[in-house]
Design a protein around this motif. Sequence first.
Motif, PDB file in Angstrom:
ATOM      1  N   ARG A   1       0.834  -1.202   0.000  1.00 48.24           N
ATOM      2  CA  ARG A   1       0.000   0.000   0.000  1.00 48.24           C
ATOM      3  C   ARG A   1       0.876   1.262   0.000  1.00 48.24           C
ATOM      4  NH1 ARG A   1      -5.064   1.361   0.499  1.00 48.24           N
ATOM      5  NH2 ARG A   1      -5.730  -0.778   0.961  1.00 48.24           N
TER       6      ARG A   1
ATOM      7  N   GLU B   1       0.419   3.554  -3.300  1.00 46.90           N
ATOM      8  CA  GLU B   1      -0.207   4.864  -3.125  1.00 46.90           C
ATOM      9  C   GLU B   1       0.734   5.971  -3.580  1.00 46.90           C
ATOM     10  OE1 GLU B   1      -1.473   5.092   0.933  1.00 46.90           O
ATOM     11  OE2 GLU B   1      -3.423   4.162   0.507  1.00 46.90           O
TER      12      GLU B   1
ATOM     13  N   ARG C   1     -10.131   7.116  -8.106  1.00 48.74           N
ATOM     14  CA  ARG C   1     -11.152   7.293  -7.070  1.00 48.74           C
ATOM     15  C   ARG C   1     -10.812   6.524  -5.799  1.00 48.74           C
ATOM     16  NH1 ARG C   1     -17.520   5.854  -7.864  1.00 48.74           N
ATOM     17  NH2 ARG C   1     -16.728   3.729  -7.651  1.00 48.74           N
ATOM     18  N   SER C   2     -10.242   5.327  -5.960  1.00 49.50           N
ATOM     19  CA  SER C   2      -9.897   4.523  -4.785  1.00 49.50           C
ATOM     20  C   SER C   2      -8.773   3.560  -5.135  1.00 49.50           C
ATOM     21  CB  SER C   2     -11.116   3.727  -4.290  1.00 49.50           C
ATOM     22  OG  SER C   2     -11.495   2.727  -5.235  1.00 49.50           O
ATOM     23  N   LEU C   3      -8.134   3.029  -4.098  1.00 50.60           N
ATOM     24  CA  LEU C   3      -7.074   2.037  -4.272  1.00 50.60           C
ATOM     25  C   LEU C   3      -7.304   0.936  -3.249  1.00 50.60           C
ATOM     26  CD1 LEU C   3      -3.283   2.721  -4.765  1.00 50.60           C
ATOM     27  CD2 LEU C   3      -4.086   0.908  -3.244  1.00 50.60           C
ATOM     28  N   SER C   4      -7.437  -0.295  -3.716  1.00 48.49           N
ATOM     29  CA  SER C   4      -7.661  -1.424  -2.808  1.00 48.49           C
ATOM     30  C   SER C   4      -6.664  -2.530  -3.090  1.00 48.49           C
ATOM     31  CB  SER C   4      -9.089  -1.956  -2.952  1.00 48.49           C
ATOM     32  OG  SER C   4      -9.312  -2.454  -4.265  1.00 48.49           O
TER      33      SER C   4
ATOM     34  N   CYS D   1      -8.509  -1.853 -13.186  1.00 41.99           N
ATOM     35  CA  CYS D   1      -8.969  -0.466 -13.141  1.00 41.99           C
ATOM     36  C   CYS D   1     -10.389  -0.427 -13.662  1.00 41.99           C
ATOM     37  CB  CYS D   1      -8.061   0.420 -13.985  1.00 41.99           C
ATOM     38  SG  CYS D   1      -8.644   2.124 -14.167  1.00 41.99           S
TER      39      CYS D   1
ATOM     40  N   ASP E   1     -11.565   3.115 -10.020  1.00 42.58           N
ATOM     41  CA  ASP E   1     -11.188   2.336  -8.844  1.00 42.58           C
ATOM     42  C   ASP E   1     -10.037   1.398  -9.220  1.00 42.58           C
ATOM     43  OD1 ASP E   1     -13.276   3.323  -7.106  1.00 42.58           O
ATOM     44  OD2 ASP E   1     -14.658   2.173  -8.360  1.00 42.58           O
TER      45      ASP E   1
ATOM     46  N   SER F   1      -7.309  -1.585  -8.262  1.00 39.48           N
ATOM     47  CA  SER F   1      -7.140  -2.725  -7.366  1.00 39.48           C
ATOM     48  C   SER F   1      -5.835  -3.429  -7.711  1.00 39.48           C
ATOM     49  CB  SER F   1      -8.319  -3.692  -7.517  1.00 39.48           C
ATOM     50  OG  SER F   1      -8.130  -4.842  -6.708  1.00 39.48           O
TER      51      SER F   1
END
Length: 251
Positions: free
Chosen positions: A147, A151, A166-169, A180, A185, A187
């Motif tokens: 992470r 990030e 929008r997000s990172l998982s 993507c 989003d 991942s």
Amino acid sequence: MFSSLKRRRHNGTPADVTRDIEVAGKLLSLTIRQNARATRMTLRIEPGGRALKLTVPEGLPEREVQSFLNRHQGWLMTKLARFSGESEIEEGGSILIRGVAHRIERTGRIRGLTEAIVLGEESVLRVSGGEEHLRRRIADFLKKEARNDLERLVAVYTGRIGRRARSLSLKDTRSRWGSCSVDGDLSFSWRIAMAPPKVIAYLAAHEVAHLEEMNHGPDFWALCEKLCPDTRDAKHWLKRNGTMLHAVDFG
């Protein structure tokens, strides 16, 4: 043995059949998929070496399926042998962190941080807690490192192309290293923390490039290489070593 091969989904297509198969004393999950366009049987070892997938022509007699599996026992034993010993996480063993092998050492303390250090010329991963928690603590450490790296890299790459994620998982996916969505989003597989830095950078660049190019066409690859000049070498590294990373068993 394979009578369930005759089962069909609601739309009439043959249903996949999943069962266990023993190879050299090891129990593996086997998925059998019928394909109307297949002209021959194809056996594939899934990433990590803990499951198999067999694609067969639709309507193939079950005795031929079983005969094929029997004939390929030797091939499976040879291919699966390369996973032996590589997937064990134990004290005194080793784990890759950003491409560098670290010897696993338990601190003997119940509490404390998991930390990667250098002792002399040796890289060591020091892990606290009981032996029964060793795998989980190492997995948690890799997730944290993944992470942190991803990030930072995503922030750099999105800044370069003027896009926003929008997000990172993080997930433990077997079929792909990242994805993507059309909504932005991102991942990633946290196992990428075991790969060299240039491979981690490539994976981040690959998914960020999808924010602009939702395909794998020439423009996508040109953008990917612009963001990460090591794209070609990193792709080759993952192709050669990705299965090894999937083989590590974190329990």
